[in-house]
Design a protein around this motif. Structure first.
Motif, PDB file in Angstrom:
ATOM      1  N   HIS A 201     -11.868   7.766   1.454  1.00 50.51           N
ATOM      2  CA  HIS A 201     -11.924   6.450   1.804  1.00 50.51           C
ATOM      3  C   HIS A 201     -11.329   5.413   0.777  1.00 50.51           C
ATOM      4  O   HIS A 201     -10.507   4.754   1.207  1.00 50.51           O
ATOM      5  CB  HIS A 201     -13.415   5.871   2.199  1.00 50.51           C
ATOM      6  CG  HIS A 201     -13.514   4.421   2.425  1.00 50.51           C
ATOM      7  ND1 HIS A 201     -14.062   3.535   1.696  1.00 50.51           N
ATOM      8  CD2 HIS A 201     -12.718   3.911   3.496  1.00 50.51           C
ATOM      9  CE1 HIS A 201     -13.792   2.349   2.312  1.00 50.51           C
ATOM     10  NE2 HIS A 201     -13.131   2.572   3.280  1.00 50.51           N
ATOM     11  N   PHE A 202     -12.144   5.393  -0.246  1.00 49.80           N
ATOM     12  CA  PHE A 202     -11.387   4.458  -1.004  1.00 49.80           C
ATOM     13  C   PHE A 202      -9.778   4.640  -1.851  1.00 49.80           C
ATOM     14  O   PHE A 202      -9.243   3.735  -2.328  1.00 49.80           O
ATOM     15  CB  PHE A 202     -12.240   4.194  -2.404  1.00 49.80           C
ATOM     16  CG  PHE A 202     -13.752   3.354  -1.948  1.00 49.80           C
ATOM     17  CD1 PHE A 202     -13.526   2.161  -1.750  1.00 49.80           C
ATOM     18  CD2 PHE A 202     -14.711   3.860  -1.711  1.00 49.80           C
ATOM     19  CE1 PHE A 202     -14.636   1.471  -1.313  1.00 49.80           C
ATOM     20  CE2 PHE A 202     -15.764   3.713  -1.313  1.00 49.80           C
ATOM     21  CZ  PHE A 202     -15.843   2.000  -1.039  1.00 49.80           C
ATOM     22  N   HIS A 203      -9.649   5.933  -1.656  1.00 46.57           N
ATOM     23  CA  HIS A 203      -8.295   6.270  -2.120  1.00 46.57           C
ATOM     24  C   HIS A 203      -7.323   6.418  -0.952  1.00 46.57           C
ATOM     25  O   HIS A 203      -6.208   6.695  -1.056  1.00 46.57           O
ATOM     26  CB  HIS A 203      -8.308   7.747  -2.615  1.00 46.57           C
ATOM     27  CG  HIS A 203      -7.251   7.961  -3.723  1.00 46.57           C
ATOM     28  ND1 HIS A 203      -6.237   8.545  -3.454  1.00 46.57           N
ATOM     29  CD2 HIS A 203      -7.018   7.260  -4.864  1.00 46.57           C
ATOM     30  CE1 HIS A 203      -5.305   8.697  -4.587  1.00 46.57           C
ATOM     31  NE2 HIS A 203      -5.670   7.773  -5.480  1.00 46.57           N
ATOM     32  N   GLY A 204      -7.592   6.019   0.266  1.00 38.93           N
ATOM     33  CA  GLY A 204      -6.864   5.950   1.374  1.00 38.93           C
ATOM     34  C   GLY A 204      -5.568   5.032   1.493  1.00 38.93           C
ATOM     35  O   GLY A 204      -4.649   5.636   2.148  1.00 38.93           O
ATOM     36  N   ASP A 205      -5.686   4.219   0.400  1.00 42.73           N
ATOM     37  CA  ASP A 205      -4.301   3.336   0.412  1.00 42.73           C
ATOM     38  C   ASP A 205      -3.299   4.037  -0.339  1.00 42.73           C
ATOM     39  O   ASP A 205      -2.294   3.776  -0.145  1.00 42.73           O
ATOM     40  CB  ASP A 205      -5.076   2.066  -0.573  1.00 42.73           C
ATOM     41  CG  ASP A 205      -5.868   1.179   0.336  1.00 42.73           C
ATOM     42  OD1 ASP A 205      -6.151   1.579   1.528  1.00 42.73           O
ATOM     43  OD2 ASP A 205      -5.975  -0.016  -0.446  1.00 42.73           O
TER      44      ASP A 205
ATOM     45  N   GLY B  56      -8.618  -6.465   2.858  1.00 46.89           N
ATOM     46  CA  GLY B  56      -9.000  -6.226   4.373  1.00 46.89           C
ATOM     47  C   GLY B  56      -8.923  -5.002   4.886  1.00 46.89           C
ATOM     48  O   GLY B  56      -9.789  -4.503   5.419  1.00 46.89           O
ATOM     49  N   ILE B  57      -7.901  -4.195   4.298  1.00 45.45           N
ATOM     50  CA  ILE B  57      -7.700  -2.543   4.570  1.00 45.45           C
ATOM     51  C   ILE B  57      -9.033  -1.909   4.263  1.00 45.45           C
ATOM     52  O   ILE B  57      -9.824  -1.097   4.987  1.00 45.45           O
ATOM     53  CB  ILE B  57      -6.427  -2.049   4.029  1.00 45.45           C
ATOM     54  CG1 ILE B  57      -5.246  -2.558   4.925  1.00 45.45           C
ATOM     55  CG2 ILE B  57      -6.398  -0.520   4.314  1.00 45.45           C
ATOM     56  CD1 ILE B  57      -3.919  -2.127   4.369  1.00 45.45           C
ATOM     57  N   ILE B  58      -9.378  -2.135   3.025  1.00 45.53           N
ATOM     58  CA  ILE B  58     -10.656  -1.330   2.614  1.00 45.53           C
ATOM     59  C   ILE B  58     -11.821  -1.764   3.545  1.00 45.53           C
ATOM     60  O   ILE B  58     -12.784  -1.004   3.832  1.00 45.53           O
ATOM     61  CB  ILE B  58     -11.023  -1.819   0.977  1.00 45.53           C
ATOM     62  CG1 ILE B  58      -9.961  -0.990   0.116  1.00 45.53           C
ATOM     63  CG2 ILE B  58     -12.252  -1.370   0.683  1.00 45.53           C
ATOM     64  CD1 ILE B  58     -10.202   0.330  -0.068  1.00 45.53           C
ATOM     65  N   LEU B  59     -12.068  -3.231   3.684  1.00 46.88           N
ATOM     66  CA  LEU B  59     -13.234  -3.600   4.655  1.00 46.88           C
ATOM     67  C   LEU B  59     -13.228  -3.040   5.835  1.00 46.88           C
ATOM     68  O   LEU B  59     -14.082  -2.409   6.346  1.00 46.88           O
ATOM     69  CB  LEU B  59     -13.333  -5.084   4.671  1.00 46.88           C
ATOM     70  CG  LEU B  59     -13.860  -5.948   3.444  1.00 46.88           C
ATOM     71  CD1 LEU B  59     -13.581  -7.195   3.545  1.00 46.88           C
ATOM     72  CD2 LEU B  59     -15.166  -5.280   3.258  1.00 46.88           C
ATOM     73  N   VAL B  60     -11.915  -3.037   6.743  1.00 47.99           N
ATOM     74  CA  VAL B  60     -11.766  -2.628   7.993  1.00 47.99           C
ATOM     75  C   VAL B  60     -12.097  -0.820   7.976  1.00 47.99           C
ATOM     76  O   VAL B  60     -12.653  -0.664   8.883  1.00 47.99           O
ATOM     77  CB  VAL B  60     -10.338  -2.781   8.354  1.00 47.99           C
ATOM     78  CG1 VAL B  60      -9.779  -1.953   9.482  1.00 47.99           C
ATOM     79  CG2 VAL B  60     -10.232  -4.325   8.918  1.00 47.99           C
TER      80      VAL B  60
ATOM     81  N   VAL C 254       0.841  -1.263   0.015  1.00 51.85           N
ATOM     82  CA  VAL C 254      -0.026  -0.037  -0.085  1.00 51.85           C
ATOM     83  C   VAL C 254       0.983   1.176   0.112  1.00 51.85           C
ATOM     84  O   VAL C 254       1.678   1.271   0.988  1.00 51.85           O
ATOM     85  CB  VAL C 254      -0.936  -0.127   1.056  1.00 51.85           C
ATOM     86  CG1 VAL C 254      -1.506   1.309   1.437  1.00 51.85           C
ATOM     87  CG2 VAL C 254      -1.885  -0.993   1.031  1.00 51.85           C
ATOM     88  N   PRO C 255       0.783   2.008  -1.031  1.00 47.57           N
ATOM     89  CA  PRO C 255       1.552   3.125  -1.039  1.00 47.57           C
ATOM     90  C   PRO C 255       1.796   4.310   0.272  1.00 47.57           C
ATOM     91  O   PRO C 255       2.616   4.734   0.561  1.00 47.57           O
ATOM     92  CB  PRO C 255       1.402   3.932  -2.294  1.00 47.57           C
ATOM     93  CG  PRO C 255       0.449   3.038  -3.131  1.00 47.57           C
ATOM     94  CD  PRO C 255      -0.292   2.244  -2.101  1.00 47.57           C
TER      95      PRO C 255
ATOM     96  N   GLY D  58      -5.667   9.901   3.927  1.00 51.38           N
ATOM     97  CA  GLY D  58      -7.049   9.954   4.271  1.00 51.38           C
ATOM     98  C   GLY D  58      -7.375   8.432   4.805  1.00 51.38           C
ATOM     99  O   GLY D  58      -6.267   7.795   4.810  1.00 51.38           O
ATOM    100  N   GLY D  59      -8.528   8.029   4.907  1.00 49.89           N
ATOM    101  CA  GLY D  59      -8.949   6.929   5.453  1.00 49.89           C
ATOM    102  C   GLY D  59     -10.195   6.806   5.989  1.00 49.89           C
ATOM    103  O   GLY D  59     -10.936   7.853   5.495  1.00 49.89           O
ATOM    104  N   GLY D  60     -10.650   5.688   6.685  1.00 45.84           N
ATOM    105  CA  GLY D  60     -11.973   5.742   6.950  1.00 45.84           C
ATOM    106  C   GLY D  60     -12.365   6.721   7.939  1.00 45.84           C
ATOM    107  O   GLY D  60     -13.358   7.283   7.848  1.00 45.84           O
TER     108      GLY D  60
END
Lengths: 281, 147
Positions: free
Chosen positions: B26-30, B112-116, A152-153, B34-36
């Motif tokens: 959220h979906f670009h948090g990887d 997993g990261i997206i789900l969590v 993950v970047p 950003g993030g959930g």
């Protein structure tokens, strides 16, 4: 503007432009902090707190802490401002001036603590120093390992959701508990003040709790239907007070019977007309 | 707030954009900041803006309070459920690698990261809205002059 900053940086020799931006932002933070201390209007203070959060978010961006800046601007400037406003709505609009006292002891503590911090500044590593403890400890291992293990970047997300998944789970549960506590204490429709208890045969209810959609004091005009301009005012204050009391009990009875979610719609009809200007609430 | 024509028009335009931006965060948090958590706060801010402009009663029609209880619990269950699923698939609790079996590419980690984080988004957004509803409902709406 940027040209000016660059020109100033060139004049000063090796001063990088980001340093000037940092100093400007810090100076603005100090100014806003003093304004918050001095102003008595709570409305202005809440707004200035939002400004403070936004300024610190800008400062975090200039320190390359983008995720922290994101959270600060969303939570600090966005949500907490609104929450402060709604808390202010329930309490007061102005704070009473605090009498100035010559408190020498606390002043000495502040001065000593500040001096100690300034004394400690030279021991801190420089910003971005590769030999600093933050850049030599396990943090760097995450930076290298996460590329292969998580792919993950954004390493912050990788650490938060994958390596520290337990911590984030507990944080989510903490937020859940906070919401649960608010729902239990206040209720979603502001109807938590309606609880009643029977302690040793004695009925106890909260008369003092402010209620949603119900006029709490007789000074609030109780009329539900707008009066025609020709109609006379209600003759005496006594009758209006009685009306309010009757309406209060009636409203409370309906509220007690109906489930909480339905209440707002039923209360919509009883919504009072806009208060005349200048009437203190 | 019946008279603020400009505010109403602009926020009608802005609120969907704010929600979409929250989902993007959220979906670009990887890949970006950003993030959930941030996404949840942004989505909640859209709801709060709606309530500020159109009134709390209209907001409770658009976002019913019953969603809050569902959203809060769904978020926590989604997070813990992801852990339980990894458990059942033979891995450790919250070990996302087993979600998708791929020896040379950790695709399970992404999933997993997206789900969590989706669980975090649900809980944060609904709890923020819950706190706003709880505070805002305790006094009747006041007119602009009373501020």
């Amino acid at each position: 503007m940027l040209n000016l900053i660059n020109a100033a940086a060139a004049q000063a020799g090796n001063v990088p432009p980001t340093l000037i931006i940092d100093i400007c932002l810090m100076a603005m933070l100090v100014v806003v902090a003093f304004a918050i201390v001095r102003i008595r209007s709570l409305f202005a203070i809440v707004m200035l707190q939002g400004v403070y959060s936004l300024l610190s978010a800008a400062w975090f961006v200039s320190l390359d802490a983008v995720d922290v800046a994101f959270t600060e601007s969303a939570v600090g400037a966005g949500i907490s401002t609104v929450l402060m406003l709604s808390a202010m709505l329930l309490t007061d609009r102005k704070s009473a001036p605090v009498p100035v006292k010559k408190a020498l002891g606390p002043l000495m503590v502040c001065v000593l603590a500040g001096a100690a911090m300034f004394y400690a500044i030279p021991d801190m590593p420089a910003f971005g120093d590769p030999d600093s403890p933050a850049n030599t400890g396990p943090g760097m291992e995450y930076m290298t390992a996460s590329v292969k293990q998580v792919e993950v970047p954004n390493v912050v997300t990788a650490v938060l959701a994958s390596y520290r998944g337990y911590d984030t789970m507990a944080e989510t549960v903490v937020i859940f508990m906070a919401g649960l506590g608010v729902l239990l204490l206040l209720g979603l429709n502001g109807n938590a003040g309606f609880w009643q208890a029977k302690v040793q045969g004695q009925n106890i209810c909260t008369q003092a709790a402010p209620r949603a959609r119900i006029l709490t004091s007789p000074s609030d005009k109780p009329n539900t239907e707008p009066r025609a301009p020709g109609d006379p005012e209600p003759s005496s204050k006594n009758t209006s007070v009685k009306k309010v009391a009757a309406k209060k009990t009636a409203a409370r009875k309906t509220a007690a019977k109906k489930p909480a979610t339905k209440r707002t719609t039923s209360k919509k009809a009883a919504k009072k007309p806009a208060k005349p200007k200048g009437e203190a609430s | 707030m019946n008279s603020h024509l400009i505010l109403r028009t602009v926020s009608k335009f802005l609120i969907p954009l704010i929600v979409v931006y929250g989902l993007y965060v959220h979906f670009h948090g990887d890949f970006g900041p950003g993030g959930g958590f941030q996404a949840g706060v942004i989505v909640a801010a859209a709801v709060v803006l709606y309530a500020l402009i159109f009134g709390l009663d209209a907001c409770k029609v658009a976002v019913p309070p019953s969603w809050i209880r569902i959203g809060m619990t769904t978020g926590v269950l989604l997070y813990v459920g992801t852990g339980v699923v990894t458990w059942l698939l033979g891995g450790a609790f919250l070990d996302y690698d087993v979600l998708r079996n791929n020896p040379d590419h950790p695709a399970g980690q992404h999933l997993g990261i997206i789900l969590v984080e989706l669980g975090v988004l649900f809980t944060v957004a609904t709890v923020m809205v819950a706190i706003f509803y709880a505070f805002g409902s305790r006094t009747p709406d006041i007119s602009d002059e009373d501020w």
